[in-house]
Scaffold this motif. Structure first.
Motif, PDB file in Angstrom:
ATOM      1  N   ILE A  14       9.676  -0.581  -3.489  1.00 24.18           N
ATOM      2  CA  ILE A  14      10.338   0.547  -4.177  1.00 24.18           C
ATOM      3  C   ILE A  14      11.046   1.456  -3.163  1.00 24.18           C
ATOM      4  CG2 ILE A  14       8.248   2.010  -4.244  1.00 24.18           C
ATOM      5  CD1 ILE A  14       9.300   2.996  -6.981  1.00 24.18           C
ATOM      6  N   THR A  15      10.455   1.628  -1.964  1.00 30.20           N
ATOM      7  CA  THR A  15      11.064   2.539  -0.989  1.00 30.20           C
ATOM      8  C   THR A  15      12.415   1.987  -0.515  1.00 30.20           C
ATOM      9  OG1 THR A  15       8.828   3.066  -0.248  1.00 30.20           O
ATOM     10  CG2 THR A  15      10.629   3.877   1.105  1.00 30.20           C
ATOM     11  N   GLU A  40      14.719  -8.345   2.712  1.00 37.19           N
ATOM     12  CA  GLU A  40      13.329  -8.450   2.215  1.00 37.19           C
ATOM     13  C   GLU A  40      12.745  -9.779   2.697  1.00 37.19           C
ATOM     14  OE1 GLU A  40      10.753  -6.943   0.650  1.00 37.19           O
ATOM     15  OE2 GLU A  40       9.761  -8.894   0.624  1.00 37.19           O
ATOM     16  N   GLY A  41      11.546  -9.706   3.267  1.00 37.45           N
ATOM     17  CA  GLY A  41      10.933 -10.896   3.859  1.00 37.45           C
ATOM     18  C   GLY A  41      10.467 -11.934   2.852  1.00 37.45           C
ATOM     19  N   LYS A  48       4.736  -4.091  -3.739  1.00 37.63           N
ATOM     20  CA  LYS A  48       3.468  -3.981  -4.477  1.00 37.63           C
ATOM     21  C   LYS A  48       3.697  -3.977  -5.992  1.00 37.63           C
ATOM     22  CE  LYS A  48       1.089  -2.813  -0.645  1.00 37.63           C
ATOM     23  NZ  LYS A  48       2.150  -2.552   0.268  1.00 37.63           N
ATOM     24  N   PRO A  63       0.563  -1.381  -8.957  1.00 37.00           N
ATOM     25  CA  PRO A  63       0.620  -0.082  -9.653  1.00 37.00           C
ATOM     26  C   PRO A  63       0.953  -0.281 -11.125  1.00 37.00           C
ATOM     27  CG  PRO A  63       2.529  -0.395  -8.206  1.00 37.00           C
ATOM     28  CD  PRO A  63       1.575  -1.497  -7.904  1.00 37.00           C
ATOM     29  N   SER A  65       1.603   2.756 -13.187  1.00 41.09           N
ATOM     30  CA  SER A  65       2.246   3.955 -13.737  1.00 41.09           C
ATOM     31  C   SER A  65       2.438   4.950 -12.598  1.00 41.09           C
ATOM     32  CB  SER A  65       1.345   4.577 -14.814  1.00 41.09           C
ATOM     33  OG  SER A  65       0.071   4.881 -14.261  1.00 41.09           O
ATOM     34  N   VAL A 256      12.344  -9.933   9.089  1.00 42.90           N
ATOM     35  CA  VAL A 256      12.858  -9.288  10.293  1.00 42.90           C
ATOM     36  C   VAL A 256      11.804  -9.389  11.394  1.00 42.90           C
ATOM     37  CG1 VAL A 256      13.605  -7.088  11.242  1.00 42.90           C
ATOM     38  CG2 VAL A 256      14.260  -7.735   8.920  1.00 42.90           C
ATOM     39  N   ALA A 444       5.230   4.179   2.019  1.00 45.04           N
ATOM     40  CA  ALA A 444       3.813   4.487   1.801  1.00 45.04           C
ATOM     41  C   ALA A 444       3.011   4.829   3.061  1.00 45.04           C
ATOM     42  CB  ALA A 444       3.158   3.315   1.066  1.00 45.04           C
ATOM     43  N   VAL A 449       1.303   7.858  -0.955  1.00 43.69           N
ATOM     44  CA  VAL A 449       1.285   6.464  -1.405  1.00 43.69           C
ATOM     45  C   VAL A 449       1.793   6.289  -2.840  1.00 43.69           C
ATOM     46  CG1 VAL A 449      -0.599   5.800   0.140  1.00 43.69           C
ATOM     47  CG2 VAL A 449      -1.140   6.572  -2.165  1.00 43.69           C
ATOM     48  N   LEU A 451       4.117   6.157  -6.174  1.00 40.39           N
ATOM     49  CA  LEU A 451       5.484   5.645  -6.322  1.00 40.39           C
ATOM     50  C   LEU A 451       6.523   6.766  -6.176  1.00 40.39           C
ATOM     51  CD1 LEU A 451       4.809   3.165  -9.271  1.00 40.39           C
ATOM     52  CD2 LEU A 451       5.126   2.592  -6.864  1.00 40.39           C
TER      53      LEU A 451
HETATM   54  P1  FAD Z   1       5.806  -2.167  -0.264  1.00 42.15           P
HETATM   55  O1  FAD Z   1       5.793  -2.257  -1.718  1.00 42.15           O
HETATM   56  O2  FAD Z   1       4.661  -2.719   0.504  1.00 42.15           O
HETATM   57  O3  FAD Z   1       7.167  -2.854   0.263  1.00 42.15           O
HETATM   58  C1  FAD Z   1       7.350  -3.247   1.600  1.00 42.15           C
HETATM   59  C2  FAD Z   1       8.198  -4.512   1.594  1.00 42.15           C
HETATM   60  O4  FAD Z   1       8.455  -4.931   2.947  1.00 42.15           O
HETATM   61  C3  FAD Z   1       7.514  -5.687   0.894  1.00 42.15           C
HETATM   62  O5  FAD Z   1       8.334  -6.155  -0.146  1.00 42.15           O
HETATM   63  C4  FAD Z   1       7.350  -6.715   2.010  1.00 42.15           C
HETATM   64  O6  FAD Z   1       7.487  -8.055   1.578  1.00 42.15           O
HETATM   65  C5  FAD Z   1       8.494  -6.329   2.958  1.00 42.15           C
HETATM   66  N1  FAD Z   1       8.308  -6.845   4.316  1.00 42.15           N
HETATM   67  C6  FAD Z   1       7.150  -6.929   5.024  1.00 42.15           C
HETATM   68  N2  FAD Z   1       7.403  -7.454   6.241  1.00 42.15           N
HETATM   69  C7  FAD Z   1       8.727  -7.686   6.310  1.00 42.15           C
HETATM   70  C8  FAD Z   1       9.582  -8.205   7.321  1.00 42.15           C
HETATM   71  N3  FAD Z   1       9.126  -8.601   8.528  1.00 42.15           N
HETATM   72  N4  FAD Z   1      10.917  -8.307   7.062  1.00 42.15           N
HETATM   73  C9  FAD Z   1      11.415  -7.915   5.867  1.00 42.15           C
HETATM   74  N5  FAD Z   1      10.639  -7.429   4.861  1.00 42.15           N
HETATM   75  C10 FAD Z   1       9.320  -7.304   5.092  1.00 42.15           C
HETATM   76  N6  FAD Z   1       1.031   4.114  -6.877  1.00 42.15           N
HETATM   77  C11 FAD Z   1       1.280   4.835  -8.012  1.00 42.15           C
HETATM   78  O7  FAD Z   1       2.082   5.781  -7.991  1.00 42.15           O
HETATM   79  N7  FAD Z   1       0.657   4.521  -9.205  1.00 42.15           N
HETATM   80  C12 FAD Z   1      -0.231   3.497  -9.302  1.00 42.15           C
HETATM   81  O8  FAD Z   1      -0.734   3.210 -10.399  1.00 42.15           O
HETATM   82  C13 FAD Z   1      -0.546   2.768  -8.113  1.00 42.15           C
HETATM   83  N8  FAD Z   1      -1.448   1.761  -8.177  1.00 42.15           N
HETATM   84  C14 FAD Z   1      -1.601   0.938  -7.091  1.00 42.15           C
HETATM   85  C15 FAD Z   1      -2.422  -0.177  -7.207  1.00 42.15           C
HETATM   86  C16 FAD Z   1      -2.574  -1.054  -6.148  1.00 42.15           C
HETATM   87  C17 FAD Z   1      -3.447  -2.260  -6.293  1.00 42.15           C
HETATM   88  C18 FAD Z   1      -1.884  -0.794  -4.913  1.00 42.15           C
HETATM   89  C19 FAD Z   1      -2.007  -1.739  -3.751  1.00 42.15           C
HETATM   90  C20 FAD Z   1      -1.068   0.324  -4.792  1.00 42.15           C
HETATM   91  C21 FAD Z   1      -0.911   1.206  -5.872  1.00 42.15           C
HETATM   92  N9  FAD Z   1      -0.076   2.343  -5.792  1.00 42.15           N
HETATM   93  C22 FAD Z   1       0.150   3.094  -6.908  1.00 42.15           C
HETATM   94  C23 FAD Z   1       0.660   2.640  -4.539  1.00 42.15           C
HETATM   95  C24 FAD Z   1       2.092   2.090  -4.576  1.00 42.15           C
HETATM   96  O9  FAD Z   1       2.135   0.906  -5.320  1.00 42.15           O
HETATM   97  C25 FAD Z   1       2.612   1.782  -3.158  1.00 42.15           C
HETATM   98  O10 FAD Z   1       2.349   2.871  -2.296  1.00 42.15           O
HETATM   99  C26 FAD Z   1       4.115   1.515  -3.167  1.00 42.15           C
HETATM  100  O11 FAD Z   1       4.434   0.501  -4.099  1.00 42.15           O
HETATM  101  C27 FAD Z   1       4.570   1.124  -1.765  1.00 42.15           C
HETATM  102  O12 FAD Z   1       5.960   0.849  -1.788  1.00 42.15           O
HETATM  103  P2  FAD Z   1       6.755   0.543  -0.437  1.00 42.15           P
HETATM  104  O13 FAD Z   1       8.124   0.126  -0.812  1.00 42.15           O
HETATM  105  O14 FAD Z   1       6.627   1.691   0.496  1.00 42.15           O
HETATM  106  O15 FAD Z   1       5.961  -0.673   0.240  1.00 42.15           O
END
Ligand code: FAD
Length: 466
Positions: A14-15, A40-41, A48, A63, A65, A256, A444, A449, A451
């Motif tokens: 999402i970030t 995206e890897g 997530k 997640p 909601s 990457v 995150a 953490v 969304l």
């Molecule tokens: P990520 O979603 O981890 O994205 C990082 C991306 O980087 C991934 O797609 C990965 O494949 C990619 N990547 C990794 N290495 C490489 C590389 N070398 N090269 C290129 N790409 C790479 N939050 C809420 O607000 N509500 C909820 O109900 C909630 N429930 C949750 C339940 C669970 C089980 C978990 C684990 C988390 C929950 N959270 C919730 C927290 C929230 O889901 C996460 O903090 C958020 O989705 C993180 O988003 P992000 O984009 O920062 O990281």
């Protein structure tokens, strides 16, 4: 005419996707000539966020909601045309499991802090001594050093005592952070409680005063839930977000490996397959352990994120309604750490989010894996399911096999925000600003953490660079 700049975004959770959206928006609004590439890897976007839709069910692996009061996410959902798809949760009683009994969370408890005396005085969740100890909060002075960070556990134990922390606050918080409350940073997770103490001294009195006065809701009008999601699941948001971006700017299946700064002030992103991409700016949204491998180690403050993120698994199960001999008059329960269960929480999904479940079915979603014991997450699906069903039988008397189930493992998925987190993040960002001014870190591991926190972090990263 200024020169066209290229932004490279690492990670398509999402970030990363939100960052790409805001780069595009910035270019449109300012007329600044900008292009971007998101790398995206894995072979899918969303990180997530991962929804399973089948046979009328909408099941979330990660997640489910987000907090509605954090409006930055709702704004983005509307920006990509999904405003009409938003749905809030059904409200209802939530429970805590203690001594293998489900206790209603006392009415008026805000994150565990009592704001109504009677429900707290009469709950069997705490002993008389535990209740009396919580009452100390009314008289205790505030901390002398209100500026420095302390653990959430330390802060609440001092004000309300161990029982309220262990039986109410810890189980409520561990659902969000899956961490150790006695190491979790107060400043970076719940700074509002430190502020309440600073302003009102007593948390109980302060929370009572600062709670918004509830308007008298007409009996016919339903109370709105505090959370929002999308009717077709959170992955529908990821899909809409990626569709709002030029197709050729998003590349999946590209891992990457390295980021190098060039003499001309640009950056070279090196992929695992050996190919490279040049950019003027890089927004890094990969998990912290990956990010650390992409840059020189000296940029990262020692001690930051030394504790590995926690691994958790969710188990979503569908039952026939008539086989679940339990009145699901509520939204679910969390579990005090002292209980000897494998599950840490259970959401009564079909009750909390009715749109997710066809009529006649019941969906329960359980969590397993805690900071102190994550072995279960690595067990085979059938073993995890058996442990979950054993717990549900003991706790809810559910003695049925699910029609189907999904076990979803999220390895090293919950970053641990330990005491000093904000200081570490500042040090890290200062070090990047000084050495790699075209690189921004978001997501995150840094700014929350949730969304909406991730969306906000992406927005700030784009603003800081452009
Ligand atoms: P990520 O979603 O981890 O994205 C990082 C991306 O980087 C991934 O797609 C990965 O494949 C990619 N990547 C990794 N290495 C490489 C590389 N070398 N090269 C290129 N790409 C790479 N939050 C809420 O607000 N509500 C909820 O109900 C909630 N429930 C949750 C339940 C669970 C089980 C978990 C684990 C988390 C929950 N959270 C919730 C927290 C929230 O889901 C996460 O903090 C958020 O989705 C993180 O988003 P992000 O984009 O920062 O990281």
């Amino acid at each position: 005419m200024s020169e066209r700049k290229h932004v490279i975004i690492l990670g398509g959770g999402i970030t990363g996707l939100a960052a790409a959206f805001y780069v595009q928006k910035h270019a449109k609004e300012t007329g600044q000539p900008l292009t971007f590439t998101l790398l995206e890897g894995s072979d899918r976007l969303g990180g997530k966020i991962d929804t399973i839709t089948e046979d009328g069910f909408v099941l979330e692996r990660g997640p489910d909601s987000y907090l509605a009061r954090k409006t930055v996410m709702t704004d983005l959902v509307k920006d990509v045309g999904l405003g009409d798809e938003l749905v809030s949760n059904e409200t209802g009683q939530a429970y805590i499991l203690h001594n293998m009994r489900l206790h209603p969370i006392p009415e008026g408890a805000v994150m565990g802090i009592p704001t109504k005396i009677m429900p707290f005085a009469f709950t069997p969740l705490f002993s008389v001594a535990g209740k009396a100890r919580a009452g100390f909060d009314l008289f205790l002075p505030k901390r002398t050093d209100t500026q420095s960070d302390v653990s959430v556990g330390h802060f609440f134990r001092r004000r309300l005592g161990d029982q309220v922390v262990d039986r109410l606050i810890e189980p409520l918080l561990s659902g969000i952070y899956a961490g150790r409350i006695d190491r979790l940073s107060l400043q970076s997770t719940f700074p509002q409680f430190a502020e309440t103490e600073k302003k009102y001294r007593s948390l109980i009195l302060g929370m009572k005063k600062s709670q918004p006065k509830l308007e008298k809701t007409p009996v016919t009008k339903k109370k709105k839930g505090a959370f929002l999601t999308l009717k077709s699941g959170l992955s529908s948001f990821i899909e809409a977000l990626s569709k709002a971006l030029p197709e050729d700017s998003i590349k999946t299946g590209i891992k990457v490996k390295d980021v190098e700064s060039m003499d001309d002030g640009t950056y070279s992103v090196i992929m695992e397959d050996g190919s490279t991409l040049k950019g003027d700016h890089v927004i890094v949204t990969t998990p912290y352990a990956v990010t650390k491998r992409l840059f020189d180690e000296s940029l990262f403050p020692a001690g930051f994120h030394d504790t590995k993120p926690t691994s958790v698994a969710t188990v979503a199960m569908s039952f026939n309604e008539d086989e679940v001999n339990f009145s699901l008059d509520g939204t679910g329960f969390v579990i005090a750490k002292s209980e000897k269960t494998s599950i840490t929480a259970c959401t009564w999904t079909s009750r909390k989010w009715p749109h997710t479940t066809p009529k006649g079915k019941v969906v329960l979603r359980c969590y397993v894996g805690r900071a102190e014991d994550q072995d279960i997450v690595h067990e085979p699906d059938e073993v995890i399911l058996k442990k979950v069903l054993d717990d549900l039988k003991k706790i809810m008397g559910v003695d049925a096999q699910p029609e189907f189930y999904h076990v979803s493992r999220m390895i090293d998925s919950m970053p641990q925000y330990e005491v000093g987190h904000i200081e570490y993040v500042k040090k890290l960002r200062d070090s990047f600003a000084e050495n790699l001014p075209g690189v921004a870190l978001a997501g995150a591991p840094y700014d929350g953490v949730g969304l909406p926190d991730c969306v906000n972090s992406a927005k700030k990263a784009v603003e800081s660079l452009l």
